[in-house]
Design a protein around this motif. Structure first.
Motif, mmCIF file in Angstrom:
data_model
loop_
_atom_site.group_PDB
_atom_site.id
_atom_site.type_symbol
_atom_site.label_atom_id
_atom_site.label_comp_id
_atom_site.label_asym_id
_atom_site.label_seq_id
_atom_site.Cartn_x
_atom_site.Cartn_y
_atom_site.Cartn_z
ATOM 1 N N THR A 59 0.833 -1.243 -0.031
ATOM 2 C CA THR A 59 -0.054 -0.005 -0.191
ATOM 3 C C THR A 59 1.013 1.214 0.042
ATOM 4 N N LYS A 60 1.915 1.182 0.210
ATOM 5 C CA LYS A 60 3.134 2.266 0.017
ATOM 6 C C LYS A 60 3.117 2.778 -1.226
ATOM 7 N N ALA A 61 3.331 1.628 -2.148
ATOM 8 C CA ALA A 61 3.458 1.810 -3.586
ATOM 9 C C ALA A 61 2.027 1.864 -4.337
ATOM 10 N N HIS A 62 1.065 1.471 -3.759
ATOM 11 C CA HIS A 62 -0.431 1.639 -4.246
ATOM 12 C C HIS A 62 -1.425 2.086 -2.981
ATOM 13 N N PRO A 63 -1.350 3.297 -2.865
ATOM 14 C CA PRO A 63 -2.072 3.947 -1.958
ATOM 15 C C PRO A 63 -3.605 3.606 -1.974
ATOM 16 N N PRO A 64 -4.427 3.292 -0.773
ATOM 17 C CA PRO A 64 -5.543 2.915 -0.644
ATOM 18 C C PRO A 64 -6.438 4.040 -0.959
ATOM 19 N N VAL A 65 -7.552 3.827 -1.327
ATOM 20 C CA VAL A 65 -8.779 4.717 -1.697
ATOM 21 C C VAL A 65 -9.709 4.729 -0.499
ATOM 22 N N LYS A 66 -10.199 3.372 -0.452
ATOM 23 C CA LYS A 66 -11.108 3.247 0.743
ATOM 24 C C LYS A 66 -10.993 1.779 1.063
ATOM 25 N N ILE A 67 -11.817 1.193 2.447
ATOM 26 C CA ILE A 67 -12.193 0.197 2.715
ATOM 27 C C ILE A 67 -13.260 -0.370 1.970
ATOM 28 N N ALA A 68 -12.704 -1.228 0.976
ATOM 29 C CA ALA A 68 -14.082 -1.815 0.219
ATOM 30 C C ALA A 68 -14.611 -2.742 0.934
ATOM 31 N N TYR A 69 -14.394 -3.675 1.705
ATOM 32 C CA TYR A 69 -15.030 -4.612 2.427
ATOM 33 C C TYR A 69 -14.212 -5.096 3.667
ATOM 34 N N TYR A 70 -15.086 -5.590 4.706
ATOM 35 C CA TYR A 70 -14.693 -6.165 5.894
ATOM 36 C C TYR A 70 -15.439 -6.977 6.450
ATOM 37 N N GLU A 71 -15.022 -7.973 7.267
ATOM 38 C CA GLU A 71 -15.753 -8.976 8.037
ATOM 39 C C GLU A 71 -15.258 -8.751 9.511
ATOM 40 N N THR A 72 -15.697 -9.225 10.295
ATOM 41 C CA THR A 72 -15.600 -9.338 11.861
ATOM 42 C C THR A 72 -15.363 -10.611 12.458
ATOM 43 N N PHE A 73 -14.679 -10.822 13.406
ATOM 44 C CA PHE A 73 -14.244 -12.079 14.012
ATOM 45 C C PHE A 73 -13.895 -11.990 15.560
ATOM 46 N N ASP A 74 -14.108 -12.939 16.191
ATOM 47 C CA ASP A 74 -13.854 -12.949 17.547
ATOM 48 C C ASP A 74 -12.466 -13.002 17.964
ATOM 49 N N THR A 75 -11.646 -13.950 16.917
ATOM 50 C CA THR A 75 -10.068 -14.167 17.435
ATOM 51 C C THR A 75 -9.460 -13.760 16.274
ATOM 52 N N PRO A 76 -8.177 -13.302 16.441
ATOM 53 C CA PRO A 76 -7.353 -12.992 15.476
ATOM 54 C C PRO A 76 -7.156 -14.003 14.551
ATOM 55 N N GLU A 77 -7.041 -15.464 15.272
ATOM 56 C CA GLU A 77 -6.867 -16.678 14.320
ATOM 57 C C GLU A 77 -7.922 -16.876 13.058
ATOM 58 N N GLU A 78 -9.174 -16.382 13.706
ATOM 59 C CA GLU A 78 -10.545 -16.394 12.602
ATOM 60 C C GLU A 78 -10.012 -15.468 11.589
ATOM 61 N N ALA A 79 -9.745 -14.224 11.983
ATOM 62 C CA ALA A 79 -9.327 -13.413 10.821
ATOM 63 C C ALA A 79 -8.248 -13.591 10.063
ATOM 64 N N MET A 80 -7.065 -14.109 10.736
ATOM 65 C CA MET A 80 -6.063 -14.496 9.906
ATOM 66 C C MET A 80 -6.434 -15.576 8.791
#
Length: 84
Positions: A38-59
């Motif tokens: 993202t340093k080379a390709h700057p982001p414009v927006k958060i296009a999508y996200y999901e939520t999880f209870d644990t870091p392991e699920e998110a990873m």
């Protein structure tokens, strides 16, 4: 709360990551301190996200999303289901 997210970058590409603070992580990406990509390709927006209870699920979800094709990621962002 833990998040898996997809950013839309200025060149139309997608970047996928995970965090436990979505707004702080997005600001890090915007300031050039989030990731090498993202340093080379700057982001414009958060296009999508999901939520999880644990870091392991998110990873785990991040790992699965990163293996999707661009078309599949675009469909996910747009809320479409491409399953055949």
């Amino acid at each position: 709360m833990n998040y898996t997210y997809i950013l839309l970058c200025c060149d139309g590409t997608y970047y996928t990551g995970w965090t436990n603070d979505l707004e702080k992580r997005f600001q890090a990406h915007m300031s050039g301190h989030g990731a090498k990509y993202t340093k080379a390709h700057p982001p414009v927006k958060i296009a999508y996200y999901e939520t999880f209870d644990t870091p392991e699920e998110a990873m785990s979800r991040e790992w699965h999303i990163k293996r999707l094709s661009r078309e599949e990621k675009k469909a996910l962002v747009e809320g479409k289901n491409l399953k055949k």
